[in-house]
Enzyme design. Structure first.
Site, short mmCIF file in Angstrom:
data_model
loop_
_atom_site.label_atom_id
_atom_site.label_comp_id
_atom_site.label_asym_id
_atom_site.label_seq_id
_atom_site.Cartn_x
_atom_site.Cartn_y
_atom_site.Cartn_z
N HIS A 9 0.84 -1.19 0.00
CA HIS A 9 0.00 0.00 0.00
C HIS A 9 0.88 1.24 0.00
CE1 HIS A 9 -4.19 -1.52 1.48
NE2 HIS A 9 -3.66 -2.31 0.55
N TYR B 193 -9.67 5.48 7.24
CA TYR B 193 -9.93 5.80 8.65
C TYR B 193 -10.96 6.91 8.68
CZ TYR B 193 -5.53 3.36 9.81
OH TYR B 193 -4.52 2.42 9.96
N PRO C 249 -4.89 0.06 18.33
CA PRO C 249 -4.65 -0.40 16.96
C PRO C 249 -4.77 0.68 15.91
CG PRO C 249 -6.81 -1.11 17.72
CD PRO C 249 -6.12 -0.51 18.90
N LYS D 123 0.66 -0.27 15.04
CA LYS D 123 2.03 -0.34 15.50
C LYS D 123 2.35 -1.56 16.38
CE LYS D 123 3.26 3.25 13.39
NZ LYS D 123 3.94 2.98 12.12
N TYR E 51 3.61 6.62 10.07
CA TYR E 51 2.81 5.46 9.66
C TYR E 51 3.69 4.37 9.04
CZ TYR E 51 -1.46 3.03 8.23
OH TYR E 51 -2.47 2.11 8.08
#
Length: 413
Positions: free
Chosen positions: A94, A222, A314, A318, A406
């Site tokens: 991704h 998200y 979550p 991580k 990220y």
């Protein structure tokens, strides 16, 4: 290997009494999750012996459903350990993800902002791959153990006592790696006057479902909605993972598939919902959220690894990645110790690991605060969430900061 002759996986000696068995090895690893398995694999590559013990069965461990976004450092570690072939063939790279706020969306371009990507590949599959590799290599496992007690942690040869198949077992070793999770015994073996813990418990949980349907988007979404957080994720091109924020008092049985899909559609908005393929779920669960850190991560010859030392919500993906970072530091330090006798890296294990842990805790906390509805928030805090989203959307620097965190901050040793 220079300076260190490879030892057998472990040695057995006849018990002094009919009910006691003594095993010796260099490293005793408590916990056969991905952290413990990867550590044993990396050590075995350097001729360092280990015994892995776990209270569960292999079947139970392999069936556990966990997260599935892997940082580049985690991908590299699995490949270098010889357990990454299936991941590289089946995983989904991704290059970005979307933040959505009340229907408005902003893409975080991971590749464009950092030159790095992440890999979507379920932790369940990582565990299966590592098990396959370790079993093929002849790793010694003790499954179904109980009454595990690490002792003599300040002595040259610590000991792990346990019961296995009705018999008492004594494992003598050089070092103990506590990879046994948040509720394991390893952290509890550190004296209370030495251990410090830091915790933030969140006032909600995540209700998650798995379904055999293609994901609604080729990248993660998200979403912050007035009814609560939602996440659109996946495990493969044909298997989707979806989450919604829920009350901690909720019961899974109260959430029918139909109720879940209707609520998810409300939170992701009509445009995204129009692309959603719903279907029966084959796994459904509610997970609480917490941030937790234990210091130090080393006491004597015991090292805490992964969830035994730290938990992250979550939201930032991580958990597994931090555990792999711990493993990489510890494995490198142990290899140096057995090759040359130098202990500088293992002596600094806690310092090195915690420096990265706290940065990941900050990012996971920050993203959780941005994307969830908190019952105690006033209209002011809700306006601040919106302002933060707008700042990220309008500022390349803010987007780059989020992207850097990220994809994973560098591991500095």
């Amino acid at each position: 290997m220079p300076g260190h002759a490879p030892a057998p996986l472990c040695t057995f000696s006849e018990p002094e009494t009919p009910v006691t068995r003594t095993l010796t090895t260099e490293i005793c690893i408590i916990g056969a999750g991905p952290a413990g398995l990867l550590l044993s694999q990396m050590l075995a590559q350097e001729g360092i012996s280990s015994i892995v013990v776990d209270r569960q069965t292999r079947t139970h461990i392999e069936a556990r459903i966990r997260a599935g976004v892997l940082e580049q450092g985690t991908v590299d570690a699995l490949v270098e350990a010889g357990a990454g072939a299936r991941m590289m063939a089946e995983g989904l790279p991704h290059s970005g993800f979307d933040l959505a706020f009340d229907g408005d969306r902003h893409r975080i371009d991971l590749a464009g902002l950092t030159g790095k990507t992440v890999m979507v590949y379920g932790q369940t599959e990582v565990t299966k791959d590592l098990f396959a590799q370790r079993v093929a290599d002849g790793q010694t496992f003790l499954f179904g153990v109980d009454d595990v007690v690490p002792t003599d942690l300040k002595e040259r040869r610590p000991v792990v006592h346990l019961r296995h198949e009705g018999r008492s077992v004594r494992i003598e070793c050089d070092y103990i790696a506590g990879c046994d999770g948040f509720r394991g015994v390893s952290r509890k073996a550190i004296p209370a006057d030495v251990l410090r813990t830091f915790e933030r418990v969140y006032p909600f949980g995540w209700l998650g479902v798995l379904t055999e349907r293609p994901p609604v988007s080729h990248e993660l979404i998200y979403a912050n909605h007035e009814r609560g957080f939602a996440l659109c994720s996946m495990r493969s091109a044909t298997r989707s993972r979806y989450y919604i924020q829920c009350d901690l008092s909720d019961d899974v049985d109260d959430w029918s598939d139909d109720r879940f899909w209707k609520e998810l559609c409300r939170r992701i908005g009509p445009e995204t919902a129009a692309e959603l393929q719903t279907g029966p779920s084959f796994e459904k669960s509610i997970a609480p959220l917490r941030s937790f850190v234990a210091e130090p991560m080393r006491y004597g010859n015991l090292f805490l690894v992964g969830d035994a030392a730290h938990i992250v919500p979550p939201t930032g993906a991580k958990g597994l990645n931090l555990a792999v970072g711990d493993v990489r530091v510890l494995a490198r330090g142990l290899v140096r110790r057995y090759r040359s006798g130098e202990t500088d890296l293992i002596d600094r294990y806690s310092e090195i690991a915690l420096a990265r842990v706290w940065k990941a805790e900050r990012f996971s906390w920050q993203l959780s605060m941005l994307m969830h509805q908190f019952p105690e928030h006033s209209p002011f805090e809700k306006k601040m969430q919106r302002a933060e989203f707008e700042y990220i959307r309008q500022s390349e620097a803010a987007s780059r900061s989020m992207a850097e965190n990220y994809v994973g901050l560098p591991l500095e040793m």
